[in-house]
Structure formats: C-alpha cells, structure tokens
Design a protein around this motif. Structure first.
Motif, PDB file in Angstrom:
ATOM      1  N   GLY B  48       0.806  -1.226   0.000  1.00 46.91           N
ATOM      2  CA  GLY B  48       0.000   0.000   0.000  1.00 46.91           C
ATOM      3  C   GLY B  48       0.839   1.276   0.000  1.00 46.91           C
ATOM      4  N   ILE B  49       2.033   1.207  -0.591  1.00 45.12           N
ATOM      5  CA  ILE B  49       2.902   2.396  -0.643  1.00 45.12           C
ATOM      6  C   ILE B  49       2.535   3.203  -1.887  1.00 45.12           C
ATOM      7  CG2 ILE B  49       5.298   3.185  -0.839  1.00 45.12           C
ATOM      8  CD1 ILE B  49       6.037   0.494   0.625  1.00 45.12           C
ATOM      9  N   GLY B  50       2.070   4.425  -1.667  1.00 44.83           N
ATOM     10  CA  GLY B  50       1.547   5.204  -2.784  1.00 44.83           C
ATOM     11  C   GLY B  50       2.050   6.624  -2.833  1.00 44.83           C
ATOM     12  N   ASP B  51       1.277   7.483  -3.514  1.00 50.67           N
ATOM     13  CA  ASP B  51       1.622   8.896  -3.704  1.00 50.67           C
ATOM     14  C   ASP B  51       2.989   9.013  -4.370  1.00 50.67           C
ATOM     15  OD1 ASP B  51       1.362  11.666  -3.570  1.00 50.67           O
ATOM     16  OD2 ASP B  51       2.166  11.781  -1.530  1.00 50.67           O
ATOM     17  N   LEU B  52       3.280   8.117  -5.289  1.00 50.92           N
ATOM     18  CA  LEU B  52       4.617   8.057  -5.889  1.00 50.92           C
ATOM     19  C   LEU B  52       4.720   8.989  -7.089  1.00 50.92           C
ATOM     20  CD1 LEU B  52       5.077   4.164  -5.800  1.00 50.92           C
ATOM     21  CD2 LEU B  52       5.885   5.853  -4.112  1.00 50.92           C
ATOM     22  N   HIS B  53       5.920   9.522  -7.275  1.00 50.30           N
ATOM     23  CA  HIS B  53       6.270  10.302  -8.466  1.00 50.30           C
ATOM     24  C   HIS B  53       7.210   9.406  -9.270  1.00 50.30           C
ATOM     25  CE1 HIS B  53       8.240  14.288 -10.090  1.00 50.30           C
ATOM     26  NE2 HIS B  53       8.194  13.356 -11.008  1.00 50.30           N
ATOM     27  N   GLY B  70      -3.762   2.964  -7.893  1.00 52.17           N
ATOM     28  CA  GLY B  70      -3.887   4.324  -7.361  1.00 52.17           C
ATOM     29  C   GLY B  70      -2.634   4.787  -6.629  1.00 52.17           C
ATOM     30  N   ALA B  71      -1.479   4.217  -6.976  1.00 50.40           N
ATOM     31  CA  ALA B  71      -0.241   4.482  -6.223  1.00 50.40           C
ATOM     32  C   ALA B  71       0.590   5.625  -6.801  1.00 50.40           C
ATOM     33  CB  ALA B  71       0.604   3.212  -6.166  1.00 50.40           C
ATOM     34  N   ILE B  72       0.162   6.181  -7.961  1.00 55.54           N
ATOM     35  CA  ILE B  72       0.975   7.218  -8.622  1.00 55.54           C
ATOM     36  C   ILE B  72       0.277   8.564  -8.517  1.00 55.54           C
ATOM     37  CG2 ILE B  72       1.986   7.975 -10.811  1.00 55.54           C
ATOM     38  CD1 ILE B  72       2.114   5.083 -11.685  1.00 55.54           C
ATOM     39  N   SER B  73       1.000   9.584  -8.049  1.00 52.11           N
ATOM     40  CA  SER B  73       0.457  10.942  -8.093  1.00 52.11           C
ATOM     41  C   SER B  73       0.987  11.697  -9.307  1.00 52.11           C
ATOM     42  CB  SER B  73       0.772  11.698  -6.803  1.00 52.11           C
ATOM     43  OG  SER B  73       2.149  11.652  -6.537  1.00 52.11           O
ATOM     44  N   VAL B  74       2.265  11.497  -9.647  1.00 56.02           N
ATOM     45  CA  VAL B  74       2.859  12.161 -10.814  1.00 56.02           C
ATOM     46  C   VAL B  74       3.578  11.104 -11.648  1.00 56.02           C
ATOM     47  CG1 VAL B  74       4.520  13.881 -11.627  1.00 56.02           C
ATOM     48  CG2 VAL B  74       3.208  14.310  -9.533  1.00 56.02           C
ATOM     49  N   CYS B  75       3.312  11.116 -12.958  1.00 60.26           N
ATOM     50  CA  CYS B  75       3.990  10.196 -13.865  1.00 60.26           C
ATOM     51  C   CYS B  75       4.842  10.998 -14.827  1.00 60.26           C
ATOM     52  CB  CYS B  75       2.980   9.352 -14.633  1.00 60.26           C
ATOM     53  SG  CYS B  75       3.783   8.227 -15.788  1.00 60.26           S
ATOM     54  N   GLU B  76       6.155  10.941 -14.641  1.00 59.11           N
ATOM     55  CA  GLU B  76       7.082  11.704 -15.486  1.00 59.11           C
ATOM     56  C   GLU B  76       7.843  10.731 -16.387  1.00 59.11           C
ATOM     57  OE1 GLU B  76       9.274  14.528 -13.184  1.00 59.11           O
ATOM     58  OE2 GLU B  76      10.148  15.502 -14.943  1.00 59.11           O
ATOM     59  N   GLU B  77       7.099  10.033 -17.212  1.00 59.60           N
ATOM     60  CA  GLU B  77       7.670   9.070 -18.153  1.00 59.60           C
ATOM     61  C   GLU B  77       7.601   9.680 -19.551  1.00 59.60           C
ATOM     62  OE1 GLU B  77       8.548   5.670 -17.549  1.00 59.60           O
ATOM     63  OE2 GLU B  77       8.239   5.825 -15.389  1.00 59.60           O
TER      64      GLU B  77
END
Lengths: 269, 304
Positions: B48-53, B70-77
């Motif tokens: 449950g580790i989330g809020d990931l960039h 729902g674990a990603i807040s920002v996707c810089e791909e």
C-alpha cells in the motif's frame, strides 16, 4: 509472371524508399512498419546504411524475425555493436543521425505531430502513450520521415494538433530556424493513401497509392494542401522487395499497424 | 547519492519494498517489455505504498499496474504503453483522463540530461529541443538559458535525483553488485543519480560470478537486494527468459474496465505473495519462457 502484394507490403516498400545508402537511420519503438522498412532498405538499395535498431540500440543487426516489441534480444541478433542508450541519444541530438522515422496520431500541415493526448492536457479526452525521445530528436536529426496508417479516418491529418509533441517546420513559437534547430524537419509523409513532401515547409501531395484518387485524399485530409504538378502513382514494388518484406517479418508484425479494411487492399502486378 | 557500504544487503522482498517511502520519487529500471522491476512493483502495491512520483523512459506494465492501484500521483515518463501490439495502457490512461494522476510527460533525452545534471552536481543543463513543443508547458520547473558564447537560447532543465531506483537484474551478489544485459536503458544513470538502488535479482550468486558476467551497477549504489525468481515477469529478463506476451494481453483485456483491473490486482498481486504469483503463472509457462534459446524458431513461436 504476375505477383500479388498487400497494402502493408506496399506501404513498407514506400517507407524503405526514403532510406538513403550510407546514412545513419533510427526509428525508436512502437513502429514495426519502420523497422521492417529499415531492414528492407539495408538489404536492397542502402547496404551501407548504419541502422540503429529500435529500443535495443543495436547497430546493424540481422534479426531472424521482427518481434511485437522493440525491446527484445531477438532484435540484436548478429549486431555489429550494442550502443548504450546514451550513445544513441547523444548521437541524435548533436546532429550525427541522418534520418528518423516518426509517427503521430495527429499530424498538422507543417509536420508537427501529436502522440501525447487528444483533447487538452491535463486530464485529456484520450491520453496517448507519449513521445519517447521525439521532442528533442525531432529538433536535431537531419531528415524526418513521418508516417501514419490512419489517414482515412479523417482524424489524423488535421489543421491543428491538440498538443505538439514533436517539431515540424513551423510551430506557434516560430520556424525551425527561428528556434535555432539544426535538423531539417519532415521531408516525407507516407500514409496508407498517399505520399506528401514539404517543399516550402507545408505538406504537398506527391504520390497516390494505386487504388486511391485525389478525391479520396482530399476527403480524408483536414487541411488544404498543394498538389505536385507531376503527381504520380507510387512505384510498383519488385517481386524481390515483396519477398524480402515477408522474409524479414515472418510474424507479419507490420500488419498490426493497419485496420482490417486496409488489410483487404491487395494489388497485382 | 549517498554510498551504501554495508557488507551484506540481502533482504527479503518485503524489507526491500519497505525502503520506498510513500511520496517518494521512484525511478523505474528497464523499459517497454524488458527487465521491468515487477516483483518490486507488486510488492509496493501489496504494502500500500503510494503517492509516488515515477520517472523513466518508455515503460509499460510497471506504470500501468501502479496506476491501477492508485499508487501514482505524478507520472514523469516519456511513454507508457504496449506499442503497436497491445496499444494504450488502460489503467494509466484512465487515471490520466480522470485527473487522478498527473501525466507530466517528459522525453527520454530530457530525462537523461536531468540525471546527468544530478550526477555531475550541476544545478541545470541545457537540452537541444523541447522549445516549440507543448511538453515545455507541462513542466513549470524548466526555464530558458542563453549560451554565454553564442547567445543561442536553450531550454534549461533542473537535476533529477530520484529518492530510489527500482532495478531488476538477472544476477547479483549479497553486497549488491548487479549484472544486467544490454540495453541497460537508463539503469546506470538512475543508479548514480538516485539516493539508493533497491534491487531484485532472479538469482543471488557469488561476487566472482557477477564479476565474470560484468558488474554494471556497483555494490555501493545499492541499499538492498532481494532474490525474486522471475521477478521481471511478465517482462523479459535475458539471458533468463523472454517476455510473456499472452499474459500482457490478459492484463490489457481485463484492465479495460476499472473493475477488471481490480480483479487482476486481487488475483495476481494483493491476493498472493511472489511464490503464489509464480504458482498462478505456472511452472510450465515459466519454463516455456526460458526456452527461447533452443532455436530461432522456438523464439519466434513465442510471439506468434
């Protein structure tokens, strides 16, 4: 002796014609038709081309087949060298790559392309995959060949892209020279209907596929375009070229780029 | 960019995963269908580790699964998807369109430049392109800079120093030395620019064996290494195994709806540990994926 070929094979041959001998050519990922075209060119009129293979960055490999992903070790078979990611990108942005294939879900009259989103970012109507390395490489690589297999939909060749991912000849911020870009920009656009060039930085109809009329192209294109005085049908591929396309791509991965109706288009010579 | 000098980094997967804090900037190793850190991704979702960039070049299921959870807040791909084969990434796409995830799309070359700035300890570097594209507008952190010698105006980008780089390798040792096969994609750059590498390997082996194969990421960049056989599945990890195209097709089909994606996560991620995951995939199937070496023909048949 007559022979038959499909639209996919004719399309790949037309893409391959844009490769010159003894040039450095690259295509990136998600573009099986461009992959097959590069290998076809290397085995026919461009034997001395330096071919950088997809997302493996392998130099001059001879894969036994084209897999459905561009980062697979099968694409590295027989490579002269495996470039690092950094080597391929540095070579591109410093201007030592001659030619790159680039596609777009939307393409405007100046050859700007959109592979980021339909609708407005953020929270667009459709979030597309994204541009990979295009927004830097399209600035510096000497020549770009654009392609799409989605022209007929009427949604691809548009007056204005919803989002500019890769740079054509003219952006809202200016021309390539005003932006200080060293690459020459789009030179050719190959679609499943026709071939365009960019003599004044704007798309001009140059060639038609054999079963396509000028009216078909006009109906499918969302911008005004000039027509070359010597508008001609695309050249007929040789039997040897068609056989090579099939030998290079025995899994027919190239066909995954086309809708079912386009795949029914076959030709006889 | 601290160095990690503990003599023994061997950890179990749960301990390794717990080194990733919620809210971290996470670099994802590998790319497209190859060497994705899937065991770590599944571990993050279980924990449950989330809020990931998340940052990386062209990726697929790793980002898509994290987005589904729902674990990603920002996707810089620079790209997220399955190329022409399976098309757009359904869960990533849904999250971006709903706005529950910020798609701060970047470019492979820009990310490379930003990692180099971090590696060199510089506060910025210029990039060749980006000007005139709409990518620039997604990045208020970019600026413009004039070359002091020519006056040419470049887009200037800040350093990118992820909190953690997640890397999967075929082999590594207890000290954290890792061998990977080309293409390394951005893994070497991530290993230096990030505060730490958290790694999984298909096999823990002796230091001599890693050295003979070639150390690509040295022990002092790695904070933890866990053994996770087939830890890149369903992506490939050569020389061990090819990618599992059929399994990717299963995910893409199920993830067309949010409910389908949740069902997949329950079945293949939160409902099992990695041993259970491998049992679900099946020993025969995994063995089949290692069979690519038998001949060119067998390799091709895997992708038919």
């Amino acid at each position: 002796m007559s022979y038959r070929f499909g639209l996919d094979e004719l399309f790949v041959v037309e893409l391959a014609r844009t490769v010159r001998d003894a040039e450095v050519v690259f295509h990136g990922f998600g573009s099986p038709c461009a992959t097959v075209a590069m290998h076809l060119a290397k085995r026919t009129h461009a034997p001395h081309a330096l071919l950088i293979e997809g997302a493996t960055y392998a130099v001059n490999p001879s894969p036994a087949f084209i897999p459905p992903t561009s980062n697979d070790h099968s694409l590295k078979r027989g490579a002269a060298y495996s470039m690092r990611f950094e080597e391929a990108f540095d070579m591109s942005v410093r201007g030592d790559v001659d030619h790159m294939f680039l596609s777009g879900l939307q393409i405007d009259p100046y050859g700007n392309t959109n592979v980021t989103a339909v609708g407005r970012m953020p929270a667009p109507k459709v979030k597309l995959g994204g541009g990979g390395g295009g927004c830097n490489m399209s600035a510096t690589i000497r020549r770009l060949t654009l392609w799409t297999t989605n022209h007929r939909s009427g949604r691809c060749l548009v007056e204005r892209c919803d989002f500019i991912t890769d740079i054509g000849h003219l952006t809202p911020e200016g021309t390539r020279s005003e932006l200080g870009y060293t690459g020459g920009g789009p030179e050719v656009l190959v679609t499943e209907l026709a071939v365009f060039d960019y003599p004044d930085g704007r798309a001009r109809l140059r060639k038609l596929f054999p079963d396509v009329t000028l009216g078909d192209v006009t109906a499918a294109t969302g911008f005004e375009f000039a027509v070359a005085a010597d508008l001609a049908p695309v050249d007929t591929p040789s039997r040897h070229q068609i056989e090579l396309v099939r030998a290079i791509d025995p899994l027919s991965v190239r066909r995954r780029e086309f809708g079912p109706a386009e795949l029914e288009r076959t030709f006889r010579q | 960019m601290a160095v990690h000098l503990a003599p023994d980094k061997l950890a179990d997967l749960e301990t390794a995963v717990a080194m990733v804090r919620p809210g971290s900037m996470v670099a994802l190793g590998g790319g497209l269908s190859a060497r994705l850190p899937m065991a770590l991704v599944r571990g993050l979702i279980r924990a449950g580790i989330g809020d990931l960039h998340v940052v990386g070049s062209a990726h697929s299921l790793d980002v898509d699964l994290l987005a589904a959870a729902g674990a990603i807040s920002v996707c810089e791909e620079s790209y997220v998807g399955y190329e022409q084969d399976h098309g757009l990434a359904p869960a990533f796409r849904r999250a971006a369109e709903e706005g529950s995830l910020e798609a701060r799309e970047s470019c492979c070359d820009t990310i490379l430049t930003q990692l180099r700035a971090a590696e060199m300890g510089l506060s910025f570097l210029p990039v060749h392109g980006v000007k005139g594209t709409d990518i620039e507008g997604l990045h208020p952190e970019y600026s413009r800079v004039a070359c002091p010698f020519t006056g040419h105006e470049y887009v200037a980008v800040p350093p990118l120093a992820p909190d953690v780089a997640l890397v999967h390798a075929p082999i590594g040792d207890r000290a954290g030395n890792l061998h990977i096969e080309q293409p390394y994609v951005l893994d070497e750059r991530f290993a230096v620019a990030s505060t730490m590498v958290v790694a999984t390997v298909d096999r823990i082996v002796s230091t001599d064996e890693v050295a003979r194969a070639g150390i690509v990421i040295p022990y002092y960049r790695v904070a933890a290494v866990a053994e996770a056989p087939f830890g890149a599945h369903p992506s490939s990890c050569y020389p061990g195994y090819a990618y599992d195209r059929d399994h990717l097709a299963t995910w893409v089909a199920e993830a067309r709806t949010a409910e389908g994606a949740e069902g997949y996560l329950r079945r293949y991620v939160t409902g099992v540990d990695e041993d259970g995951y491998r049992r679900l995939i099946g020993a025969d199937r995994l063995e089949h994926l290692t069979g690519y070496r038998d001949s060119g023909g067998a390799w091709m048949e895997m992708f038919r």
